[in-house]
Design an enzyme around this catalytic site. Structure first.
Site, PDB file in Angstrom:
ATOM      1  N   ASP A  31      84.457  78.551   7.444  1.00 20.60           N
ATOM      2  CA  ASP A  31      84.386  77.451   8.411  1.00 20.60           C
ATOM      3  C   ASP A  31      85.512  77.493   9.433  1.00 20.60           C
ATOM      4  OD1 ASP A  31      82.258  76.507   6.832  1.00 20.60           O
ATOM      5  OD2 ASP A  31      83.607  75.319   5.595  1.00 20.60           O
ATOM      6  N   GLU A 195      73.927  72.587  11.786  1.00 21.01           N
ATOM      7  CA  GLU A 195      75.174  71.965  11.350  1.00 21.01           C
ATOM      8  C   GLU A 195      76.313  72.873  11.774  1.00 21.01           C
ATOM      9  OE1 GLU A 195      75.097  71.506   7.108  1.00 21.01           O
ATOM     10  OE2 GLU A 195      75.666  73.586   6.751  1.00 21.01           O
TER      11      GLU A 195
END
Length: 518
Positions: A31, A195
């Protein structure tokens, strides 16, 4: 596949260029979000339940990275985050942080999926101190934009992507401000909806990057663009590319502009038990729309400008227990541990049934597909039923250690497996590990070793111990199979642990850890 970094330097008239593997960090740093401040790049990564948490790395060339800071020592001393509930917050904790720099101040925002809160940390320097506050609401995979007109926006969500105008102090949504769904994925056509939002304003246009997983495809990077913050947004997939035959898409992360004007993205790719590793991808804007990689594929090598070619980076792994490469599995009770550079000692204050319930476990990422770690364990102060050792820790784990049974010390190898599901969701750690190999010991001190092979389709760890008579390491038990599962959502780690199954109060001492890259 070998993902050790190989680099060359080329001097141009204007600056030094560096050629390197696009696998910039062969370890679990998922991430990523990235910014540049002057000649320095900073990247933030998810640390889940590990403490200290929210790691920030620093680079001057986008390829070589070193530790810059942790944003917090501990997040919330809840029963879960301290492991006092004997459950923990595996698969939760902090996720997918946003890193921004605005008007001389650094901003970090993220949600924690156990506390269900959105956190804001600010600092004048990347090293901190970081000041903590909360943002009202819950913003999944949020990304901030500080617009030129002084307004602040947040994009977030899964499947449906929302735009929220925030108050100037970022304490929550602005009353009367924009708050609307701006992009929707089609739930009938995807396994995972949009997302991992990252929003930017570039040359007057608003760009939002996401990942999703269309049916029949791997994880895919998408981008939508608009002339206005509120939309309408139009876009498409921009990168659906495997690397090294993992059948795993390079996707989700931030983009950044280098000093020479070129753009780069740092995304990540799933690499099985090793974890989710950052990948550097060139980005070009053609007709005001981003083009990732070369001909739609993530390249194996990449050229980048090196702002400080003579800089010597500190490694992201370490033998020193006080080095930031080490993190606790959940918040530790520091009254029960003692940590100096070459010695780590730990005492138990509760009983539990396995490693994942054990408090005060000290961990470090595995690094590259082939690495090892060895440590000397002194088990003289174990009580009956205690187990201490060196663990290959993730959802499915194995360990080599010492246990005490009826007053006798025994060397053991044990495994813990998870029932297979396509995503292996949920927590399946309410059972004792299965001891597969055992032998009596005539000494309370022994050197243990874990050798990892995390190559595609192999993914195992071989445990061994040092035999003083032959002065060699002896394999102990068969290799333990490893597998990335979503109950912990992290790559496999070295973990030094001690826990009691019958009576609290036992202790163990670990000395002279050594990590090696094969």
């Amino acid at each position: 596949m070998n993902i050790k970094k190989t680099t060359t330097l080329e001097t141009t008239e204007s600056q030094v260029m560096k050629t390197a593997s696009s696998y910039i960090i062969p370890a679990d740093f998922p991430d990523p979000d990235i910014i540049r401040v002057d000649d320095t790049y900073y990247m933030v990564s998810t640390t889940m339940h590990y403490m200290p948490g929210c790691v920030i790395l620093r680079s001057y060339n986008l390829v070589d990275w070193e530790h810059a800071a942790y944003v917090f020592d501990e997040l919330e001393p809840t029963p879960g985050q301290t492991l006092k509930d004997n459950k923990g917050v595996y698969g939760k904790g902090m996720w997918a942080a946003c890193l921004r720099y605005h008007n001389g101040k650094f901003y970090i925002t993220f949600v924690a999926n156990d506390t269900h809160k959105t956190y804001l940390y600010t600092a004048d320097k990347i090293e901190g101190p970081w000041h903590k506050s909360e943002i009202s609401g819950f913003y999944h995979d949020m990304s901030l934009l500080f617009d030129e007109d002084g307004k602040i926006y947040c994009v977030s969500g899964n499947m449906n992507i929302n735009l929220t105008e925030m108050k100037e102090d970022l304490s929550g949504p602005k009353i009367g401000g924009i708050n609307k769904t701006i992009i929707r994925d089609n739930p009938e056509n995807v396994i995972l909806g949009y997302e991992g939002s990252h929003i930017y304003k570039i040359n007057g246009k608003y760009y939002i990057f996401f990942i999703h997983m269309p049916k029949g495809k791997m994880r895919t990077e998408a981008c939508f663009v608009s002339d206005k913050i509120e939309g309408p947004y139009t876009g498409k997939d921009v990168l659906c590319s495997d690397l090294a035959d993992w059948n795993s898409g390079v996707a989700q992360g931030g983009i950044v502009q280098a000093n020479n004007g070129n753009w780069y993205g740092i995304l990540f790719q799933d690499h099985g038990a090793l974890g989710r590793i950052p990948v550097l991808v060139p980005v070009k804007f053609v007709d005001d729309f981003p083009v990732f990689g070369a001909a739609g594929f993530a390249p194996r090598q990449i050229n980048v400008p090196d702002n400080r070619p003579d800089y010597e980076y500190k490694e992201l792994y370490s033998n020193d227990f006080t080095n930031p490469a080490w993190q606790w599995n959940h918040i530790p009770n520091k009254e029960l541990v003692n940590v100096v550079p070459s010695v780590f000692s730990v005492k138990t204050d509760k009983t539990c049934i396995n490693v994942t319930k054990a408090a005060n476990t000290l961990t470090q990422r595995t690094f590259t597909e082939n690495c090892y770690g060895n440590v000397t364990l002194d088990a003289a102060k174990l009580n009956d039923g205690d187990i201490a050792g060196l663990c290959a820790l993730e959802g499915e784990y194995g360990f080599i250690g010492i246990t005490k049974k009826e007053g006798k010390l025994k060397l053991i190898v044990a495994e813990h497996k998870i029932p297979y599901t396509p995503w292996s969701m949920g927590v399946y750690d309410d059972e004792e590990p299965v001891i597969t190999t055992e032998k009596d010991l005539d000494s309370s001190e022994i050197t243990l070793k874990a050798t990892f092979c995390l190559e595609h389709t192999k993914e195992n760890v071989q445990f061994s111990y040092y035999d003083k008579d032959t002065q060699n390491y002896v394999d102990f038990g068969e290799p333990v199979k490893l597998r990335y599962t979503l109950d912990q959502f992290v790559g496999v780690r070295f973990a030094l642990f001690c826990y009691s199954t019958k009576k609290a109060g036992g202790s163990a001492i670990f000395k002279d850890f050594e990590i090696g890259i094969l």
